[in-house]
Structures are given as C-alpha cells and as structure tokens.
Design a protein around this motif. Sequence first.
Motif, short mmCIF file in Angstrom:
data_model
loop_
_atom_site.label_atom_id
_atom_site.label_comp_id
_atom_site.label_asym_id
_atom_site.label_seq_id
_atom_site.Cartn_x
_atom_site.Cartn_y
_atom_site.Cartn_z
N GLN A 84 46.29 50.72 39.57
CA GLN A 84 45.86 49.88 38.45
C GLN A 84 44.34 49.95 38.32
N PHE A 85 43.85 50.06 37.08
CA PHE A 85 42.39 50.08 36.95
C PHE A 85 41.79 49.02 36.06
N TYR A 86 42.50 48.52 35.04
CA TYR A 86 41.91 47.48 34.21
C TYR A 86 42.95 46.90 33.27
N THR A 87 42.73 45.66 32.86
CA THR A 87 43.61 45.02 31.89
C THR A 87 42.84 44.79 30.59
N GLN B 84 36.05 41.14 35.56
CA GLN B 84 37.46 41.25 35.88
C GLN B 84 37.65 42.14 37.09
N TYR B 86 41.16 42.34 39.00
CA TYR B 86 42.54 42.83 39.21
C TYR B 86 43.53 41.92 38.52
N THR B 131 45.16 37.33 35.72
CA THR B 131 44.10 38.31 35.81
C THR B 131 42.90 37.65 36.49
N TYR B 133 39.11 37.16 37.82
CA TYR B 133 37.71 37.43 37.50
C TYR B 133 36.87 36.92 38.66
#
Lengths: 267, 267
Positions: A84-87, B84, B86, B131, B133
């Motif tokens: 996973q790298f970013y949302t 952010q 993960y 998510t 931060y």
Amino acid sequence: MKEVDSKKMWLEGYAVSEFLPHNTIDCVILGYGNHSLKVLVLKWKRGELWSLPGGYVLRSESFDQAATRILKQRTGLSSIFLKQFYTFSDPGRNRPKYSHETEIIKQILQNADLVNGDRDMDWFTKRFITTGYFALVNMQKTTPSPDFLSDRCEWKSLQEVPDLLADHNQLLQKALETLKIQLNYLPVGISLLPKRFTMKDLRLLYEAILKTNLERSNFQRKMLKLGILVRHEKQMTGAANKAPYLYSFDREKYAALIKKGTGFYFD
Amino acid sequence: MKEVDSKKMWLEGYAVSEFLPHNTIDCVILGYGNHSLKVLVLKWKRGELWSLPGGYVLRSESFDQAATRILKQRTGLSSIFLKQFYTFSDPGRNRPKYSHETEIIKQILQNADLVNGDRDMDWFTKRFITTGYFALVNMQKTTPSPDFLSDRCEWKSLQEVPDLLADHNQLLQKALETLKIQLNYLPVGISLLPKRFTMKDLRLLYEAILKTNLERSNFQRKMLKLGILVRHEKQMTGAANKAPYLYSFDREKYAALIKKGTGFYFD
DNA sequence: TCAAAAGTGTTTCCAATACACCCATGA
DNA sequence: TCATGGGTGTATTGGAAACACTTTTGA
C-alpha cells in the motif's frame, strides 16, 4: 439496482451490495524489461479510455486481500510483492474529466445489460476513495488479462503511458516516488528481474527507478560488497565484445539485508 | 436514526448522514518535551478507555481537510505539519477488544441522548476503515480539548501510552516507524521544538525518534554544516557548568533542505 | 587489429567516528 | 579549584567518485 444485484453476473461474479460503497483499490503493477520500467494498464471496451487495474472491496475482506485478489485476476500471479502506498480521497477525484468518459462507461454497462437507466449509474458516479497499491513483478511470469470493463491489458513503458482515467496518472506518479524513496528497503531486484541477469541489467534498473546515471564500476563494486549476489558462468551474447557474467540473488541474504535496509544510498 | 440526524447536536455539530459511512480519520499528534516524544490521547467519559483523536469524514471533504479539521478541534492549531501515513482496513479492526468497550460507548451515547436503542448503535459498531495521519506540533502552542465522547485530552510520553481503543496502538507504532524512516524528509526540528533551543535539545529529539544514541560532538558538526541553524547568544542556566548556545532555524534554508532531504543518515 | 563493452585497479577526497582537549560556570 | 557539561580540534578509518587500465569478444 436490486435487480442488478441479484444477477450476480458482473464485477467478477459479485453483486454491488457485497462491496463497500465508497472504497476502491487501484494497483500500480510494475515490471521491468528492455531497459525500462513498465506499468500494466487496461484499455476500456469503447473509445480510447485507459486506466490502472483496480476494483471494489468486499465488505468481508481487508484492503490487502482485495489488492491481492485484483492482482491475481489481472496478472495470474499470487505471492508477489505488494504494498500500500497512499489513499486518494479528493471528493472530485473520480468525477469524469471529459464528458465522453461517462458516456463510455454507460455504453459498456448497458451493452453488458448491467444498467437500465440513469439511476443504476449512481453506483459508478458517486464518490469513491481509492487506496493505491504497488506491485513489483517479473513480467515474464505474468499472463495479463483484462477485466469486465476492459478489452485489453498492456504493459506500457513509463514514457508511453497514456492519459488515464480520473487521477490514475497521479497515482502512478506517487507510486514511483514511493518506490524511489523506499528503494533501499524494497526487494526491487529480486522482484523485477529474471532469475539470472547481468550487472548491467541491475544497474539499468536502478537508473530507471532513480532517473539518474550511476557510475558503472562503482555500482558493481558496491553491489558485490553487499554480499547478496551469486556469480555464475559467463553468457556469450554474440556481440563483438567481452561477455558479461550472470548473477542471481542469494535469497536468504537478500531478505536479511532488505529488512535492515541496504544502506545503499544514491543521491 | 433519522431523528438523531435531524438533531444535529452531536459529532461536533454534524449529523450522521453527512458523513461517509465506512471511513474515519485518526491522528497521531506528536509533541516533544522533557526530553521525550509525547502523543496526544483522549480519555473517554466512562471507565478507563483511551483512544487517539479521530473523527468521521464529511461527504464533501477530502481526508486532508478532515484531518486538518480534527486537528484544529483537538489542539487549536491550524497550519501545522500533517501527513497521511497509512490506511487500516482489517474488517475486524474496530470490533471491540473487550466487551466493556461496547458498553461504555452505549452508555456515553445514551447519556448524551444520542441513541435510543440497539439499532442506533449500528453506526458505531459497523466496519470502519481508518486513514492515519500524523502531526508534528509544538506542544507549548497547543490547547488540547476533548471531543464529545471524551472528557480528558492528555499528552503522554511514549512509554506511558495506555492500551488504546481498537487498533490505535498499532496506528501509533506505524506512525513512529514512518517518522523514523522519513526523518530526513520531514521538518521535525522546526515543528516539534520551540523557536529557540539548544543543540542538546535537538540531539535528544533525534535520539528519541531514532531510539539510539548519537555522538555529541559529531552531531553538532553535522547539524551546523547543514547551514540551516542560526546561533544566538548563550543562555545562563544557573547550573554549575558552561552555558549552551541557543539556536533557531533559518526557515527558508530549512524548507529548501527538507525538499531534497538532508542527506543526514544515521543507521 | 580494431571497436565495444566488461572487469579491475588506483587515486583522491570527504564524511563518519572516536576521543582528546579546552572553556565556562557556580558551588 | 573542582566538578560538570558545552564547545572545538584531530587522527583514523572507510566509502564514494572519477577515471585509467586491462581483458574479452566478434567483426
């Protein structure tokens, strides 16, 4: 919509109600061949619309599982390197950039008997947050196959990646950036290269990722000093010059090194 | 549920229907004081339940905006460093670890007249993807304030962080790991320290993040060579020893350096 | 024997480390 | 004047970088 759900004939066999309503996964699948990095993209069934492979997330599965599932479906590969790298959560991120995008999607879905009116389009046009994963794969081992929305699945080198759906070009850029920054903690060589390779192959791979030139002899010395390479007999290339050695990775030593970082910094 | 929505008296003034149904934001807010890293945690209104500050995401806002909003509400700070790190998506991640968690939430909500029966609890007990931060803040500038579920807001040093709700301890660990890996690309000093500080303060901060000891004189030389520090007059501490210089950051040079990384590697 | 590419060696330079030494301060 | 901690200097080491030299191959 209920009717559509009950059909269970689309979205790779699942019904809309089985998915999370606002989350998707998109995959940046990277391979390496012909001295350049390549990314797997899908061409949609109508017009010239391209996108990264992706999909919806089942209510019962984790994002990692969803990404693994999607990757398996698109490449035939399991147990590959996936991270996973970013949302990406901009509220307008999946609003069509061009009006023909909506048209194409509509046509595809109608053609497949999946939607009956504008209301059914709601599922596709509402806000989606996507979580990006990148995968490093050995291209030779993949058998790319398109999904229900697309008719082609292609490896494109980074220079020839077309304009992609929604924010997928941004996803790609972010993935490459992450790859670069985390290079020393990622199993790039072992994932992207075939079992046996030359020192030049390895160097060109690093150069492609870092977008820089690395001094030939120093690169070789550094790499060999890491103690993760096994040298094999030379390979006669047929070219009018000295033949290079072939190398492979010592998998255990490689894994141990990756864990603590190679300490192999370029700038 | 409709009734509750219409009240608009909770969730910081928003109604449930205004939020995305399966996504939350959680913030790891880090400060530095007394030679140790500290994290901001909330104590819930009943019992001994602790959590990271977090919240729901409006249908109209991006995750960055949501995180900024939450941070502002909890610390009073805007324009702070926020990133952010993960997205946590395990299907069971917010299932209560202990049965009393559900009870506490229920009691709090009933007490605030927010839920009437078990059905209203559905919103809180269903699957949420969060998510994460992390923020780096100057503790002295914050005025922590609890949210509608909590009655206290506390800075805890990492050693004394209690058992947290759901997977929040994992979030914290992942945030610290990210901080460590990206140390050279993050404005840690300028965000976490007061305007003026000693070289020792700076070194101890790095040692806290890296969990290692750094050689005193070499650290000083390295830092000064980066050319981002301004030296000021000494400060008499009252202690029976030499007084240290005070330093501050040259903000422009700092920013320029951070962009390309400090090249300041420890191992 | 020539060109091209691979392999190896050499020199120079700089950064990291360890540690020594000096300086300032208040008891 | 002593203990304490801050500031600076120095010797050593090792790796990075630049580049020269040698080797191998087929034309």
